[in-house]
Design a protein around this motif. Structure first.
Motif, short mmCIF file in Angstrom:
data_model
loop_
_atom_site.label_atom_id
_atom_site.label_comp_id
_atom_site.label_asym_id
_atom_site.label_seq_id
_atom_site.Cartn_x
_atom_site.Cartn_y
_atom_site.Cartn_z
N GLY A 10 0.80 -1.22 0.00
CA GLY A 10 0.00 0.00 0.00
C GLY A 10 0.83 1.26 0.00
N THR A 11 0.16 2.35 -0.19
CA THR A 11 0.77 3.67 -0.18
C THR A 11 -0.01 4.56 0.78
OG1 THR A 11 1.53 5.49 -1.58
CG2 THR A 11 -0.61 4.53 -2.11
N THR A 12 0.58 5.67 1.16
CA THR A 12 -0.14 6.63 1.97
C THR A 12 -0.80 7.64 1.03
OG1 THR A 12 1.80 8.05 2.22
CG2 THR A 12 1.41 6.39 3.93
N LEU A 13 -1.77 8.37 1.55
CA LEU A 13 -2.53 9.31 0.74
C LEU A 13 -2.31 10.74 1.20
CD1 LEU A 13 -5.96 7.42 0.81
CD2 LEU A 13 -4.18 7.27 -0.94
N GLY A 26 -1.43 4.04 11.67
CA GLY A 26 -1.30 3.68 13.09
C GLY A 26 0.05 4.03 13.67
N SER A 27 0.16 3.83 14.96
CA SER A 27 1.37 4.23 15.68
C SER A 27 2.46 3.16 15.68
CB SER A 27 1.02 4.61 17.12
OG SER A 27 0.43 3.49 17.76
N THR A 28 2.13 1.93 15.27
CA THR A 28 3.12 0.85 15.29
C THR A 28 3.64 0.52 13.89
OG1 THR A 28 1.40 -0.83 15.17
CG2 THR A 28 2.15 -0.18 17.36
N SER A 29 3.39 1.38 12.93
CA SER A 29 3.85 1.12 11.57
C SER A 29 4.73 2.27 11.10
CB SER A 29 2.66 0.95 10.64
OG SER A 29 1.88 2.11 10.66
N TYR A 30 5.35 2.07 9.95
CA TYR A 30 6.16 3.13 9.37
C TYR A 30 5.68 3.37 7.95
CZ TYR A 30 9.99 5.89 7.68
OH TYR A 30 10.72 6.91 7.15
N PRO A 31 5.37 4.58 7.57
CA PRO A 31 5.39 5.80 8.37
C PRO A 31 4.23 5.83 9.37
CG PRO A 31 4.63 6.30 6.16
CD PRO A 31 5.00 4.85 6.18
N VAL A 32 4.42 6.54 10.46
CA VAL A 32 3.47 6.58 11.57
C VAL A 32 2.29 7.51 11.27
CG1 VAL A 32 3.23 7.22 13.99
CG2 VAL A 32 5.30 6.08 13.22
N ASP A 33 1.09 7.02 11.56
CA ASP A 33 -0.15 7.81 11.49
C ASP A 33 -0.36 8.58 10.18
OD1 ASP A 33 -1.05 6.96 13.99
OD2 ASP A 33 0.13 8.50 15.02
N CYS A 34 -0.11 7.94 9.07
CA CYS A 34 -0.36 8.56 7.76
C CYS A 34 -1.67 8.03 7.19
CB CYS A 34 0.78 8.23 6.80
SG CYS A 34 2.30 9.09 7.21
N PRO A 35 -2.41 8.87 6.46
CA PRO A 35 -3.69 8.41 5.88
C PRO A 35 -3.48 7.29 4.87
CG PRO A 35 -3.48 10.81 5.75
CD PRO A 35 -2.16 10.28 6.18
N ILE A 36 -4.32 6.25 4.99
CA ILE A 36 -4.29 5.16 4.01
C ILE A 36 -5.66 4.94 3.38
CG2 ILE A 36 -2.28 3.98 4.98
CD1 ILE A 36 -4.23 2.03 6.34
N ALA A 37 -6.69 5.59 3.94
CA ALA A 37 -8.03 5.55 3.36
C ALA A 37 -8.70 6.89 3.58
CB ALA A 37 -8.87 4.44 3.98
N ALA A 38 -9.37 7.37 2.55
CA ALA A 38 -10.04 8.67 2.64
C ALA A 38 -11.40 8.58 1.96
CB ALA A 38 -9.20 9.75 1.98
N ALA A 39 -12.28 9.52 2.30
CA ALA A 39 -13.62 9.52 1.73
C ALA A 39 -14.06 10.95 1.42
CB ALA A 39 -14.61 8.87 2.69
N TRP A 40 -15.04 11.02 0.55
CA TRP A 40 -15.70 12.29 0.20
C TRP A 40 -17.18 11.99 0.04
CZ3 TRP A 40 -18.49 13.52 -4.23
CH2 TRP A 40 -18.84 14.86 -4.37
#
Length: 85
Positions: A10-13, A26-40
Motif C-alpha cells: 500500500g501507499t499513503t494518501l 497507526g502508531s506501530t507502523s512506518y510511516p506513523v499515522d499517515c492516511p491510508i483511506a479517505a472519503a468524500w
C-alpha cells in the motif's frame, strides 16, 4: 473502533478538504499515522447523494489477504459506510 488489519503493498494518501481521512497507518507502523483511506461525500447535488472511498492498497481485500487479521471485518465496515448504514 479499532481493527488490526494487514495492508500489503500500500501507499499513503494526501487528503485535502472536503475529503477526510478514514484510516491511518497507526502508531506501530512506518510511516506513523499517515492516511491510508479517505472519503468524500456529495452535498446533495441534483437531489442525489453519494460517497467515494479511496484506499491506498488494492491488495488489502485480495484472496491472499482477506483472511489475515481482521481484513474481512474491515471490508464489511467500509462497504456498510459506502451504503450509508
Amino acid at each position: 473502533m479499532s481493527l488490526s488489519f494487514v495492508y500489503p503493498n500500500g501507499t499513503t494518501l494526501s487528503v485535502q478538504s472536503p475529503a477526510y481521512t478514514l484510516l491511518t497507518s497507526g502508531s506501530t507502523s512506518y510511516p506513523v499515522d499517515c492516511p491510508i483511506a479517505a472519503a468524500w461525500e456529495s452535498t446533495n447535488v441534483g437531489g442525489k447523494q453519494g460517497r467515494i472511498l479511496v484506499l491506498g492498497s488494492s491488495n488489502i481485500f485480495a484472496d491472499d489477504w482477506m483472511d489475515k487479521e481482521e481484513n474481512s471485518q474491515l471490508c464489511d465496515v467500509l462497504f456498510r459506510y459506502l451504503l450509508g448504514q
